[in-house]
Design a protein around this motif. Structure first.
Motif, PDB file in Angstrom:
ATOM      1  N   ILE A   7       0.827  -1.222   0.000  1.00 21.93           N
ATOM      2  CA  ILE A   7       0.000   0.000   0.000  1.00 21.93           C
ATOM      3  C   ILE A   7       0.857   1.267   0.000  1.00 21.93           C
ATOM      4  CG2 ILE A   7      -1.671   1.328   1.342  1.00 21.93           C
ATOM      5  CD1 ILE A   7      -3.012  -1.360   2.043  1.00 21.93           C
ATOM      6  N   PRO A   8       1.853   1.420   0.889  1.00 24.11           N
ATOM      7  CA  PRO A   8       2.682   2.644   0.825  1.00 24.11           C
ATOM      8  C   PRO A   8       3.473   2.745  -0.484  1.00 24.11           C
ATOM      9  CG  PRO A   8       3.036   1.506   2.906  1.00 24.11           C
ATOM     10  CD  PRO A   8       2.182   0.623   2.054  1.00 24.11           C
ATOM     11  N   ILE A   9       3.900   1.601  -1.010  1.00 24.84           N
ATOM     12  CA  ILE A   9       4.636   1.631  -2.286  1.00 24.84           C
ATOM     13  C   ILE A   9       3.718   2.116  -3.401  1.00 24.84           C
ATOM     14  CG2 ILE A   9       5.756   0.178  -4.018  1.00 24.84           C
ATOM     15  CD1 ILE A   9       6.846  -1.506  -1.678  1.00 24.84           C
ATOM     16  N   LEU A  10       2.485   1.611  -3.439  1.00 26.37           N
ATOM     17  CA  LEU A  10       1.538   2.054  -4.476  1.00 26.37           C
ATOM     18  C   LEU A  10       1.195   3.533  -4.330  1.00 26.37           C
ATOM     19  CD1 LEU A  10      -0.884  -1.009  -4.620  1.00 26.37           C
ATOM     20  CD2 LEU A  10       0.772  -0.291  -6.338  1.00 26.37           C
ATOM     21  N   ILE A  11       0.974   3.976  -3.098  1.00 27.59           N
ATOM     22  CA  ILE A  11       0.681   5.399  -2.864  1.00 27.59           C
ATOM     23  C   ILE A  11       1.874   6.254  -3.307  1.00 27.59           C
ATOM     24  CG2 ILE A  11       0.311   7.137  -1.064  1.00 27.59           C
ATOM     25  CD1 ILE A  11      -1.355   5.019   0.424  1.00 27.59           C
ATOM     26  N   GLY A  12       3.080   5.809  -2.981  1.00 25.33           N
ATOM     27  CA  GLY A  12       4.282   6.531  -3.401  1.00 25.33           C
ATOM     28  C   GLY A  12       4.410   6.592  -4.909  1.00 25.33           C
ATOM     29  N   MET A  13       4.105   5.485  -5.585  1.00 25.99           N
ATOM     30  CA  MET A  13       4.185   5.471  -7.050  1.00 25.99           C
ATOM     31  C   MET A  13       3.154   6.410  -7.661  1.00 25.99           C
ATOM     32  SD  MET A  13       4.848   1.421  -7.761  1.00 25.99           S
ATOM     33  CE  MET A  13       4.761   1.577  -9.529  1.00 25.99           C
ATOM     34  N   ILE A  14       1.942   6.432  -7.079  1.00 22.98           N
ATOM     35  CA  ILE A  14       0.903   7.342  -7.585  1.00 22.98           C
ATOM     36  C   ILE A  14       1.335   8.795  -7.396  1.00 22.98           C
ATOM     37  CG2 ILE A  14      -1.443   8.175  -7.153  1.00 22.98           C
ATOM     38  CD1 ILE A  14      -2.163   5.210  -6.519  1.00 22.98           C
ATOM     39  N   LEU A  15       1.846   9.121  -6.215  1.00 22.04           N
ATOM     40  CA  LEU A  15       2.285  10.495  -5.952  1.00 22.04           C
ATOM     41  C   LEU A  15       3.455  10.888  -6.851  1.00 22.04           C
ATOM     42  CD1 LEU A  15       2.021  10.614  -2.048  1.00 22.04           C
ATOM     43  CD2 LEU A  15       0.489  11.659  -3.738  1.00 22.04           C
ATOM     44  N   LEU A  16       4.377   9.967  -7.052  1.00 18.09           N
ATOM     45  CA  LEU A  16       5.507  10.241  -7.938  1.00 18.09           C
ATOM     46  C   LEU A  16       5.033  10.465  -9.370  1.00 18.09           C
ATOM     47  CD1 LEU A  16       8.576  10.465  -8.197  1.00 18.09           C
ATOM     48  CD2 LEU A  16       8.638   8.001  -8.613  1.00 18.09           C
ATOM     49  N   GLY A  17       4.071   9.662  -9.804  1.00 18.26           N
ATOM     50  CA  GLY A  17       3.507   9.834 -11.149  1.00 18.26           C
ATOM     51  C   GLY A  17       2.842  11.189 -11.309  1.00 18.26           C
ATOM     52  N   ARG A  18       2.108  11.612 -10.276  1.00 21.56           N
ATOM     53  CA  ARG A  18       1.459  12.926 -10.343  1.00 21.56           C
ATOM     54  C   ARG A  18       2.493  14.050 -10.364  1.00 21.56           C
ATOM     55  NH1 ARG A  18      -3.904  13.571  -9.139  1.00 21.56           N
ATOM     56  NH2 ARG A  18      -3.467  15.508  -8.034  1.00 21.56           N
ATOM     57  N   LEU A  19       3.554  13.893  -9.584  1.00 19.59           N
ATOM     58  CA  LEU A  19       4.615  14.896  -9.555  1.00 19.59           C
ATOM     59  C   LEU A  19       5.300  15.000 -10.914  1.00 19.59           C
ATOM     60  CD1 LEU A  19       6.286  16.854  -7.780  1.00 19.59           C
ATOM     61  CD2 LEU A  19       7.828  14.939  -7.341  1.00 19.59           C
ATOM     62  N   ILE A  20       5.613  13.861 -11.499  1.00 22.38           N
ATOM     63  CA  ILE A  20       6.247  13.861 -12.825  1.00 22.38           C
ATOM     64  C   ILE A  20       5.314  14.487 -13.860  1.00 22.38           C
ATOM     65  CG2 ILE A  20       7.052  12.352 -14.694  1.00 22.38           C
ATOM     66  CD1 ILE A  20       8.149  10.484 -12.481  1.00 22.38           C
ATOM     67  N   GLY A  21       4.028  14.149 -13.785  1.00 21.81           N
ATOM     68  CA  GLY A  21       3.053  14.730 -14.716  1.00 21.81           C
ATOM     69  C   GLY A  21       2.967  16.241 -14.584  1.00 21.81           C
ATOM     70  N   ALA A  22       2.987  16.715 -13.338  1.00 19.80           N
ATOM     71  CA  ALA A  22       2.925  18.170 -13.123  1.00 19.80           C
ATOM     72  C   ALA A  22       4.162  18.857 -13.693  1.00 19.80           C
ATOM     73  CB  ALA A  22       2.793  18.464 -11.629  1.00 19.80           C
ATOM     74  N   TRP A  23       5.327  18.275 -13.492  1.00 20.61           N
ATOM     75  CA  TRP A  23       6.553  18.867 -14.034  1.00 20.61           C
ATOM     76  C   TRP A  23       6.550  18.833 -15.556  1.00 20.61           C
ATOM     77  CZ3 TRP A  23       9.663  22.196 -12.096  1.00 20.61           C
ATOM     78  CH2 TRP A  23       9.804  22.277 -10.715  1.00 20.61           C
ATOM     79  N   MET A  24       6.040  17.748 -16.138  1.00 24.26           N
ATOM     80  CA  MET A  24       5.969  17.682 -17.609  1.00 24.26           C
ATOM     81  C   MET A  24       5.045  18.770 -18.129  1.00 24.26           C
ATOM     82  SD  MET A  24       5.924  13.580 -18.279  1.00 24.26           S
ATOM     83  CE  MET A  24       5.495  13.760 -19.973  1.00 24.26           C
ATOM     84  N   PHE A  25       3.929  19.021 -17.431  1.00 23.80           N
ATOM     85  CA  PHE A  25       3.006  20.081 -17.833  1.00 23.80           C
ATOM     86  C   PHE A  25       3.691  21.439 -17.772  1.00 23.80           C
ATOM     87  CE2 PHE A  25      -0.176  23.288 -16.701  1.00 23.80           C
ATOM     88  CZ  PHE A  25      -1.024  23.183 -17.786  1.00 23.80           C
ATOM     89  N   ARG A  26       4.430  21.682 -16.679  1.00 25.61           N
ATOM     90  CA  ARG A  26       5.136  22.967 -16.543  1.00 25.61           C
ATOM     91  C   ARG A  26       6.185  23.138 -17.630  1.00 25.61           C
ATOM     92  NH1 ARG A  26       5.273  22.083 -10.383  1.00 25.61           N
ATOM     93  NH2 ARG A  26       3.481  23.290  -9.711  1.00 25.61           N
ATOM     94  N   ILE A  27       6.928  22.083 -17.911  1.00 23.80           N
ATOM     95  CA  ILE A  27       7.954  22.155 -18.959  1.00 23.80           C
ATOM     96  C   ILE A  27       7.301  22.437 -20.303  1.00 23.80           C
ATOM     97  CG2 ILE A  27       9.633  20.760 -20.242  1.00 23.80           C
ATOM     98  CD1 ILE A  27      10.331  19.449 -17.509  1.00 23.80           C
ATOM     99  N   ASN A  28       6.166  21.805 -20.560  1.00 24.56           N
ATOM    100  CA  ASN A  28       5.443  22.034 -21.816  1.00 24.56           C
ATOM    101  C   ASN A  28       4.975  23.484 -21.915  1.00 24.56           C
ATOM    102  OD1 ASN A  28       4.323  21.240 -24.275  1.00 24.56           O
ATOM    103  ND2 ASN A  28       2.337  20.917 -23.327  1.00 24.56           N
ATOM    104  N   GLU A  29       4.501  24.046 -20.803  1.00 24.60           N
ATOM    105  CA  GLU A  29       4.081  25.449 -20.796  1.00 24.60           C
ATOM    106  C   GLU A  29       5.264  26.370 -21.089  1.00 24.60           C
ATOM    107  OE1 GLU A  29       1.002  27.039 -20.306  1.00 24.60           O
ATOM    108  OE2 GLU A  29       0.336  25.021 -20.804  1.00 24.60           O
TER     109      GLU A  29
END
Length: 64
Positions: A7-29
Motif C-alpha cells: 500500500i505505501p509503495i503504491l501510494i508513493g508510485m501514484i504520488l511520484l507519477g502525479r509529480l512527474i506529470g505536473a513537471w511535464m506540464f510545466r515544462i510544456n508550458e
C-alpha cells in the motif's frame, strides 16, 4: 503482511507519477511560451526591417 507493505509503495508510485506529470506540464508550458516569444520577436524583426526599407525608400525619393 505483504499487502501492508504494498500500500505505501503504491501510494508513493501514484504520488511520484502525479509529480512527474505536473513537471511535464510545466515544462510544456515553458516550451510553448518560448515558441510564442520567438514568434513575437520574429514579427518585431520583420517590422523593423520593413520600416528600415520604407525609410530608405523615402530618403531616396527625397534626395531626387
Amino acid at each position: 503482511m505483504q499487502i501492508i507493505l504494498l500500500i505505501p509503495i503504491l501510494i508513493g508510485m501514484i504520488l511520484l507519477g502525479r509529480l512527474i506529470g505536473a513537471w511535464m506540464f510545466r515544462i510544456n508550458e515553458i516550451i510553448n511560451l518560448q515558441k510564442e516569444t520567438n514568434n513575437i520577436l520574429r514579427e518585431i524583426r520583420f517590422d523593423l526591417k520593413e520600416k528600415k526599407e520604407l525609410e530608405n525608400n523615402l530618403e531616396e525619393e527625397n534626395s531626387k
